[in-house]
Design an enzyme around this catalytic site. Sequence first.
Site, PDB file in Angstrom:
ATOM      1  N   GLY A  15       0.805  -1.211   0.000  1.00  0.00           N
ATOM      2  CA  GLY A  15       0.000   0.000   0.000  1.00  0.00           C
ATOM      3  C   GLY A  15       0.838   1.261   0.000  1.00  0.00           C
ATOM      4  CB  VAL A  17       3.469   5.059   3.841  1.00  0.00           C
ATOM      5  CG1 VAL A  17       3.564   5.507   5.303  1.00  0.00           C
ATOM      6  CG2 VAL A  17       3.660   3.554   3.730  1.00  0.00           C
ATOM      7  CG  ASP A 130       9.121  -8.057   0.649  1.00  0.00           C
ATOM      8  OD1 ASP A 130      10.131  -8.307  -0.046  1.00  0.00           O
ATOM      9  OD2 ASP A 130       8.287  -7.187   0.338  1.00  0.00           O
TER      10      ASP A 130
END
Length: 299
Positions: A15, A17, A130
């Site tokens: 997403g 930020v 990740d």
Amino acid sequence: MTKSFAERIGKGGYGTVYKGKLPDGSLVAVKLLNESKSNGEEFINEVASIGRTSHVNIVTLLGFCYERTNRALVYEYMPNGSLDKFIFTQESSSTNRHLEWKTLYEIAIGIARGLEYLHRGCNTRILHLDIKPQNILLDDGFCPKISDFGLAKLWLTKESIVSAAGARGTIGYIAPEVFSRAFGGVSHKSDVYSYGMLILEMVGCRKNFDSAASHTSEIYYPNRIYKDLEMENEESILGNIMDGENEISKKMLLVSFWCIQTNPADRPSMSKVVDMLEASLESMEFPPKPYLFSPTMSP
């Protein structure tokens, strides 16, 4: 909180930020999440798991928003942003943002302690899957804090672990077993591999994988560094890397090559990594040459 998402400070796989401010004046980072395959109950459970973590090297989750398809996470604000800004050359910037060796070394230890906590210190073991410079945030004193852990589950609940991790990992950091079960199962050792790749980039101040390189030998940076280490070629790239801080940089390189061993069982745990980084250089064993897995060969 964000004044209608006025100031974007980052964008990642999960997403975007935005910078925000709470009523008491304290700054926050609001991650507006992409649409997820998970349902509301899974989201709440995962947020609860993330919210129970508490460690100096883990970014603190302050709150969340869940309103139908709109979901957001509210984190503490990190004024120095992400690590990648300080270890990769910024062509558009006129200032040198590279950090001192002692600071890089402390960051490496901090990341290792944060991962050790996720793997062993929580009630349930959390795999990050990740680890990369963009997911390491720095506070005003350059203390590293791991972000975006635990989010992979929200996007991958209906998929197998191999395709799931592969879909969410980043080229250049993904362990071989994530691509193929022939190398073993995905586990906390997959994070160890990614950590090793991250440390190589911190030492070399360049990406370990360059898809734009004209020669194969230039594409995969670890190949060149291992050869220099093995030959003790101080006049090479390695010599330039070690400028002025031979012991710190060599120790970080040795640790990184232990972490990227092809067989997951040959990689150290993150607890062992912390011990190795804090031990003397003389006490460290030289790592065997890993079959350096090239991302270009992945299925």
